[in-house]
Design a protein around this motif. Structure first.
Motif, PDB file in Angstrom:
ATOM      1  N   ALA A   1       0.846  -1.204   0.000  1.00  0.00           N
ATOM      2  CA  ALA A   1       0.000   0.000   0.000  1.00  0.00           C
ATOM      3  C   ALA A   1       0.878   1.249   0.000  1.00  0.00           C
ATOM      4  CB  ALA A   1      -0.936  -0.012   1.200  1.00  0.00           C
TER       5      ALA A   1
ATOM      6  N   VAL B   1       1.958   1.692  -3.430  1.00  0.00           N
ATOM      7  CA  VAL B   1       0.835   2.237  -4.223  1.00  0.00           C
ATOM      8  C   VAL B   1       0.807   3.759  -4.070  1.00  0.00           C
ATOM      9  CG1 VAL B   1      -1.693   2.397  -4.335  1.00  0.00           C
ATOM     10  CG2 VAL B   1      -0.622   0.165  -4.172  1.00  0.00           C
TER      11      VAL B   1
ATOM     12  N   PHE C   1      -5.929   8.943  -2.782  1.00  0.00           N
ATOM     13  CA  PHE C   1      -5.503   7.726  -2.093  1.00  0.00           C
ATOM     14  C   PHE C   1      -6.689   6.798  -1.832  1.00  0.00           C
ATOM     15  CE2 PHE C   1      -2.143  10.802  -0.785  1.00  0.00           C
ATOM     16  CZ  PHE C   1      -1.105  10.161  -1.437  1.00  0.00           C
TER      17      PHE C   1
ATOM     18  N   ARG D   1      -9.862   4.889  -2.527  1.00  0.00           N
ATOM     19  CA  ARG D   1     -10.541   4.432  -3.740  1.00  0.00           C
ATOM     20  C   ARG D   1     -11.701   3.508  -3.366  1.00  0.00           C
ATOM     21  NH1 ARG D   1      -7.356   5.613  -8.307  1.00  0.00           N
ATOM     22  NH2 ARG D   1      -9.230   4.943  -9.380  1.00  0.00           N
TER      23      ARG D   1
ATOM     24  N   GLU E   1     -11.972  -0.637  -2.930  1.00  0.00           N
ATOM     25  CA  GLU E   1     -12.272  -1.241  -1.626  1.00  0.00           C
ATOM     26  C   GLU E   1     -13.482  -2.170  -1.726  1.00  0.00           C
ATOM     27  OE1 GLU E   1     -12.203   1.285   1.755  1.00  0.00           O
ATOM     28  OE2 GLU E   1     -10.110   1.828   1.384  1.00  0.00           O
TER      29      GLU E   1
ATOM     30  N   MET F   1      -7.490  -2.997   5.496  1.00  0.00           N
ATOM     31  CA  MET F   1      -7.407  -1.986   4.442  1.00  0.00           C
ATOM     32  C   MET F   1      -7.422  -0.582   5.022  1.00  0.00           C
ATOM     33  SD  MET F   1      -9.421  -2.457   0.850  1.00  0.00           S
ATOM     34  CE  MET F   1     -10.830  -3.066   1.632  1.00  0.00           C
TER      35      MET F   1
ATOM     36  N   GLU G   1      -1.023   5.506   3.764  1.00  0.00           N
ATOM     37  CA  GLU G   1      -0.960   6.373   2.574  1.00  0.00           C
ATOM     38  C   GLU G   1      -1.408   7.780   2.948  1.00  0.00           C
ATOM     39  OE1 GLU G   1      -2.713   5.006  -1.097  1.00  0.00           O
ATOM     40  OE2 GLU G   1      -2.877   2.970  -0.345  1.00  0.00           O
TER      41      GLU G   1
HETATM   42  O1  PRE Z   1      -5.504   0.137  -4.483  1.00  0.00           O
HETATM   43  C1  PRE Z   1      -5.267   1.284  -4.043  1.00  0.00           C
HETATM   44  O2  PRE Z   1      -5.437   2.300  -4.730  1.00  0.00           O
HETATM   45  C2  PRE Z   1      -4.793   1.440  -2.666  1.00  0.00           C
HETATM   46  O3  PRE Z   1      -4.539   2.548  -2.265  1.00  0.00           O
HETATM   47  C3  PRE Z   1      -4.665   0.243  -1.767  1.00  0.00           C
HETATM   48  C4  PRE Z   1      -5.864   0.062  -0.852  1.00  0.00           C
HETATM   49  C5  PRE Z   1      -5.704  -1.299  -0.131  1.00  0.00           C
HETATM   50  O4  PRE Z   1      -5.199  -1.305   0.981  1.00  0.00           O
HETATM   51  O5  PRE Z   1      -6.048  -2.305  -0.729  1.00  0.00           O
HETATM   52  C6  PRE Z   1      -5.895   1.144   0.152  1.00  0.00           C
HETATM   53  C7  PRE Z   1      -6.745   2.205   0.048  1.00  0.00           C
HETATM   54  C8  PRE Z   1      -7.678   2.389  -1.058  1.00  0.00           C
HETATM   55  O6  PRE Z   1      -8.848   2.987  -0.621  1.00  0.00           O
HETATM   56  C9  PRE Z   1      -7.922   1.143  -1.766  1.00  0.00           C
HETATM   57  C10 PRE Z   1      -7.106   0.060  -1.639  1.00  0.00           C
END
Ligand code: PRE
Length: 365
Positions: free
Chosen positions: A32, A35, A51, A53, A57, A85, A92
């Motif tokens: 993460a 990411v 960040f 999403r 999720e 998550m 992030e």
């Molecule tokens: O896939 C992403 O865009 C991520 O930031 C990773 C992640 C995750 O931990 O799986 C974390 C936060 C987002 O809201 C969605 C997914």
């Protein structure tokens, strides 16, 4: 093998599994973080990184539920992943969430159910304040109640959408269980006043009529406020949920006293972020029609003729003229789907005003 030996062996296995889980969670958290770095690197000038999403999720949680083979049930397993998550996202960017407070309300429970516990959550005194806090950019998202299965629409929330430009980014559904709560010093045979939020009093009306017919019912600003008052009054009780009971150290004189066992409240996540389609979405719109016979019919025909599933329709006075109304409509689909775009175009031709409040993934948990 003796019981002690069996337990010892099982605990050795659990320890070794925990070590593996720890390693995997840490690896996931590092992913993460990576990411986040990728998101930062690929920004155009002046762009801010996204960040959180919700569409991703929703996919992750559904995927886990599809794979899960027990013995933990799907909801329980998804709840665990929800928290993992949430912690990964906090690495992030720690999200700031405003909700209808005070602490201990069902709206706080909804916020934590949706975002997990690794967020900074801020209680607000009124629904309109949640909207204002989001509009001012003081928080990333807000959480407000919008409808209850027993009591219907939360009008303050609907009206706030008429005053603020807000995007709906998600929905949460929460089963609402109410309890009759008392403090350590309450004389339970001398209760003369029961505090709660007006909606909660209404959701427990029959139970109150049957069990406390002559006791004064006092509507206060929230169930948590009701619980707080009871702490210092020996002759009163509160109707509130588990979070408020825990927060104020109250005990349950009667549990699950809501008149309908399926009593649920739906909450909306409001913000400024458009959410891409997931394939299993809902859209919310506000439409105001000309004040003429058949206006509602005209509004609904495009949905019917395209086989679009309406999940809710609510009417509110428009505030721009006496006896004129706006319609709040929720339906299945995303406003970027060609079929939905078509329906919205057709409504646009007939409506005085049309506003898409947002498309968002259907509640997963
Ligand atoms: O896939 C992403 O865009 C991520 O930031 C990773 C992640 C995750 O931990 O799986 C974390 C936060 C987002 O809201 C969605 C997914």
């Amino acid at each position: 093998m003796s019981e002690a030996d069996q337990l010892k062996a099982l605990r050795v296995r659990i320890d070794s599994l925990d070590e593996k889980i720890l390693e995997l969670i840490s690896e996931r958290a590092s992913c993460a973080q990576e990411v986040a770095r990728v998101k930062m690197r690929s920004l155009a000038a002046g762009e801010t990184p996204v960040f959180y999403r919700p569409e991703r999720e929703a996919w992750v949680l559904k995927h886990i539920m599809e794979l899960n083979q027990g013995p933990l049930d799907n909801e329980e397993m998804a709840r665990l992943f929800r928290e993992i998550m949430s912690s990964c996202l906090a690495l992030e960017q720690p999200l700031k969430i405003a909700y209808l407070g005070p602490e201990g309300t069902f709206t706080q429970a909804a916020a934590l159910k949706h975002f997990g516990h690794a967020v900074i959550s801020r209680p607000m005194a009124a629904i309109d304040e949640v909207f204002r806090e989001v509009a001012a950019g003081a928080v990333n998202f807000g959480v407000v109640p919008v409808e209850n299965s027993t009591e219907g629409a939360v009008n303050h929330t609907l009206d706030s959408f008429l005053e603020h430009d807000m995007v709906i980014c998600g929905e949460v559904e929460l089963r609402i269980h109410h309890h009759l709560l008392v403090g350590d010093t309450t004389k339970t045979d001398k209760i003369s006043r029961i505090y709660s939020h007006a909606q909660s009093l209404a959701q427990c009306r029959k139970w109150l009529d049957a069990n406390y017919p002559n006791v004064e019912r006092v509507a206060v600003s929230s169930n948590a406020d009701a619980a707080r008052r009871v702490k210092s009054e020996w002759n009163s009780a509160a109707i509130a949920g588990d979070m408020a009971a825990e927060l104020y150290g109250l005990s349950k004189l009667a549990e699950k006293i809501e008149d309908r066992p399926d009593n649920s409240t739906r909450f909306l996540i409001i913000g400024s972020q458009e959410v891409p389609p997931t394939g299993d979405d809902k859209t919310s719109i506000i439409a105001s029609m000309r004040n003429k016979p058949g206006a509602l019919h005209e509004l609904l025909v495009p949905f019917h003729s395209n086989g679009i599933d309406l999940t809710r329709i609510e009417t509110r006075p428009s505030r721009s003229g006496k006896w004129t109304y706006v319609f709040f409509i929720d339906f299945v689909g995303h406003h970027r789907d060609p079929l939905i775009r078509d329906v919205l175009d057709r409504i646009q031709q007939e409506a005085v005003a049309l506003k898409v409040l947002g498309s968002y993934p259907k509640a997963v948990l």
